[in-house]
Enzyme design. Sequence first.
Site: not given
Ligand code: NVA
Length: 385
Positions: A133, A217, A266, A268, A317, A370
């Site tokens: 991050d 981030d 994020h 990924d 997440s 992550c």
């Molecule tokens: N915020 C995203 C990415 C987590 C790595 C999620 O919750 O799928």
Amino acid sequence: ICSAVSVATRRQHVATQMSAQEEKTKIPVSSHNEWDLLEEVIVGRAENACVPEFTTEVKANTYEKYWPFYQKYGGKPFPKKHIQKAVEEVEEMCSILQQEGVVVRRPDVVEWEKAFETPDFKSRGMYAAMPRDILIVIGNEIIEAPMAWRSRFFEYRAYRSLIKEYFTEGAKWTAAPKPLMSDELYDMNYPMHSVQDRHELAKKGQFVTTEFEPCFDAADFIRAGRDIFVQRSQVTNLMGIKWMERHLGPEYNLHQLTFKDPNPMHIDATFNIIGPGLVVANPDRPCNEMHLFKKAGWTVVEAPTPTRSDDLPLWMSSKWLSMNVLMLDEERVMCDKNEIPTMKMFEELGITTIPVDIQHANSLGGAFHCWTTDVRRRGELKSYF
Ligand code: NVA
């Protein structure tokens, strides 16, 4: 499953490739993409992890189901027993990485519960669990992201011992402009009552962070050599993207991608580039720019639906952590032991799976991608797009 024999062979291969002289002059930080042979990695820590205070930007990024949890625990440590389990799982993950021939480094242990105050706001810290991050390596440069959550303002401090060491050994070190994180950075009236609300807002490009100053981030960026992909998210604004673009200069092409995602934060677990021209994509969050990848001849594989049960919480997440994997090279992937369909997908792609169980650690918001930042991968800067 990677056998002891193949690990030994690979280590021998690496050793013969690298002469003693090369070893001496090697820059400690060097990584251009997400899949070259991984030599050194930072793995985060769950120790002393604190639940962020329940501020507007946290509310906009978390699921309604857990809001009572944030109201109760915000500013306090995460449940102790759970963290203890997470610590143990991550230790095990580190030793598996070492067995695979990767040098593992860890951030400092920090007292995250300590209150702090800047001229603009008061908060407490969160954790150093997710180096992805906050740190991104582009070539020989390690960049500290400015972040967007107040609880993460001082997170870089956990990594400074390591970064100073890398700097001393020749790495380029940049801290992106620190935001003020004053009230102007946030839309304090951000409407977030239903997923539908958020879909509409995200579609219109309306997020909880404003354009008051740059913020991002590092995990909203994903690297493929000269082409780097980024999303505008709840924590990465357009000024942050512009800063990165100008900072990287003409050697790189920064592409902004958009996804049908009510809660972008994020990239990924949405669009994970795992090889040269190979992407694992989240079928629930289709990319609006997919034609660009088709045109470039890339292969885009849909991630299987996650199988995780609701037995353990995911406070920060979605279940799509199933696709948040770490490539050790083009042919080895560290992935969730419990996600059988995902493992099968990798095996069908000819990628050897290294299954690991970090289910308690997942509760803090991330899986293998992550929880790590690759410091050094063996490879050159190339174009793939
Ligand atoms: N915020 C995203 C990415 C987590 C790595 C999620 O919750 O799928």
